[in-house]
Design a protein around this motif. Sequence first.
Motif, PDB file in Angstrom:
ATOM      1  N   LEU A 136     -56.155  72.687 -45.868  1.00  0.00           N
ATOM      2  CA  LEU A 136     -56.261  73.874 -46.726  1.00  0.00           C
ATOM      3  C   LEU A 136     -56.414  75.153 -45.910  1.00  0.00           C
ATOM      4  N   ALA A 140     -56.080  73.969 -54.909  1.00  0.00           N
ATOM      5  CA  ALA A 140     -56.358  75.221 -54.216  1.00  0.00           C
ATOM      6  C   ALA A 140     -55.502  76.358 -54.762  1.00  0.00           C
ATOM      7  N   VAL A 187     -53.783  78.521 -45.525  1.00  0.00           N
ATOM      8  CA  VAL A 187     -54.149  79.935 -45.448  1.00  0.00           C
ATOM      9  C   VAL A 187     -53.588  80.546 -44.164  1.00  0.00           C
ATOM     10  N   THR A 247     -63.375  83.207 -43.320  1.00  0.00           N
ATOM     11  CA  THR A 247     -62.273  82.597 -44.061  1.00  0.00           C
ATOM     12  C   THR A 247     -62.428  81.083 -44.085  1.00  0.00           C
ATOM     13  N   LEU A 280     -57.973  85.189 -50.892  1.00  0.00           N
ATOM     14  CA  LEU A 280     -58.271  84.976 -49.479  1.00  0.00           C
ATOM     15  C   LEU A 280     -56.980  84.880 -48.664  1.00  0.00           C
ATOM     16  N   SER A 281     -55.989  84.183 -49.202  1.00  0.00           N
ATOM     17  CA  SER A 281     -54.696  84.048 -48.517  1.00  0.00           C
ATOM     18  C   SER A 281     -53.984  85.395 -48.411  1.00  0.00           C
ATOM     19  N   TYR A 290     -59.073  81.493 -53.610  1.00  0.00           N
ATOM     20  CA  TYR A 290     -58.239  80.994 -52.511  1.00  0.00           C
ATOM     21  C   TYR A 290     -56.982  81.844 -52.370  1.00  0.00           C
ATOM     22  N   VAL A 305     -63.230  78.755 -47.516  1.00  0.00           N
ATOM     23  CA  VAL A 305     -62.442  77.573 -47.893  1.00  0.00           C
ATOM     24  C   VAL A 305     -63.345  76.356 -47.998  1.00  0.00           C
ATOM     25  N   PHE A 318     -65.421  76.645 -51.154  1.00  0.00           N
ATOM     26  CA  PHE A 318     -64.637  76.393 -52.359  1.00  0.00           C
ATOM     27  C   PHE A 318     -64.373  74.900 -52.567  1.00  0.00           C
ATOM     28  N   HIS A 333     -56.832  78.202 -57.641  1.00  0.00           N
ATOM     29  CA  HIS A 333     -58.134  78.832 -57.438  1.00  0.00           C
ATOM     30  C   HIS A 333     -57.921  80.311 -57.096  1.00  0.00           C
TER      31      HIS A 333
END
Length: 406
Positions: free
Chosen positions: A344, A214, A348, A328, A223-224, A220, A332, A335, A217
């Motif tokens: 995962l 992750a 986040v 969100t 997104l975080s 990811y 995830v 992905f 990526h």
Amino acid sequence: MALNEPRARLWWLVLLAAAGTFALTMGTRQTMGFFLSPINTATGLGVASISLAFAFGQLWWGLTQPFAGAFADRVGAGRVLLLGVSLVALGTFLTPFMTSTWGLILSLGILAAGGAGMAGPSVLMAATSRLMPPERRGLATGVVNAGGSFGQFLMAPLAAALTASLGWVGALQALAFIVLLALPAALVLRGGPVATAGAPAAAALPAREALARALRHPGYLMLSAGFFVCGFHVAFLATHLPGVVAACGLPAPVGAWALGIIGLFNIMGSLAMGWAVGRWRMKSLLSLVYATRGLAVLVFLLAPKTEAVMLVFAAVMGFTFLSTVPPTVGLVAKFFGVGNLAMLFGAVMFAHQIGGFLGAWLGGRVFEATGSYDWVWYVDIVLAVGAALVHLPITEARPAPRVATA
């Protein structure tokens, strides 16, 4: 084609258990800002010191979620939820007895916040995502998310009413017992990882391997970064909105009603987002939410600070408050699949809570230093613009056209 009726009833039972748990744990956590002033009056610790305990709770809530999620991915959610709900109740009950910053960090920051992390969105949404068919996962996460919003809508006015009748100490202890109503949900959600009927099984990778994959990526990581900003917004409002109301010279009950309205409109936002994630790209929806927040804060700063303005602002922020969660979670899952989803998404959430730590702590520090929250609002706007932009480069295919079924 109509859903198989027994299976549909089972799905709704799962959703009710997960949403009800989130309502009680989230609702209790989000009312804690209402008690900041009474705690300060009773202890004389100062807003900044008490805000540090609240901020630590934001951080710890996020830190527990990857570990709780990894455990739930392998043994099922029930045991994790049982422990989490019990810790929320214990920490809330003990808070009035704490007279030092470290004591408040223990009760609010470790016990209550850690328990809420164990019984929080990473575990609850991963459990429902595994048990729902792929085409209904967006709606399911929206329903669970709306449960947390309904909890805030219900608990904020309830906390005010309990405080009026029992005092702030009695109100906190009453809330501790109310949280225990979530314990039966641990039985409903106790099963281990289950592959969704009609969908291929999602094998869980070893936690370290899944996380390493992750972190390589780009989507990811972006997104975080966006969820970090969400945490800053949410924690600042949850902790300091009653203080903002007081600083504007408005009556104290307006603060409780503003928190309640955030919860009410968050229900609408969560359900609307759960519906929208199957129709539009989730990264675009996230950009829209953050841009809306930034615009709402700017308008609030320029507007006269009346009760009506405060409540309208709370409604707009409420509509976007946790509506970031369904897309969100959905990204995830898109992905990496659902095999490691709890862990995962929990990671986040940790980024979210680092932002939450800063939002809660800086709110108190800035107010003590300047006598105003204005500089926090300025930072809020800049972060919202950044979050709106950071989601745009995420690679995401457009959703497949929806085909009507008879």
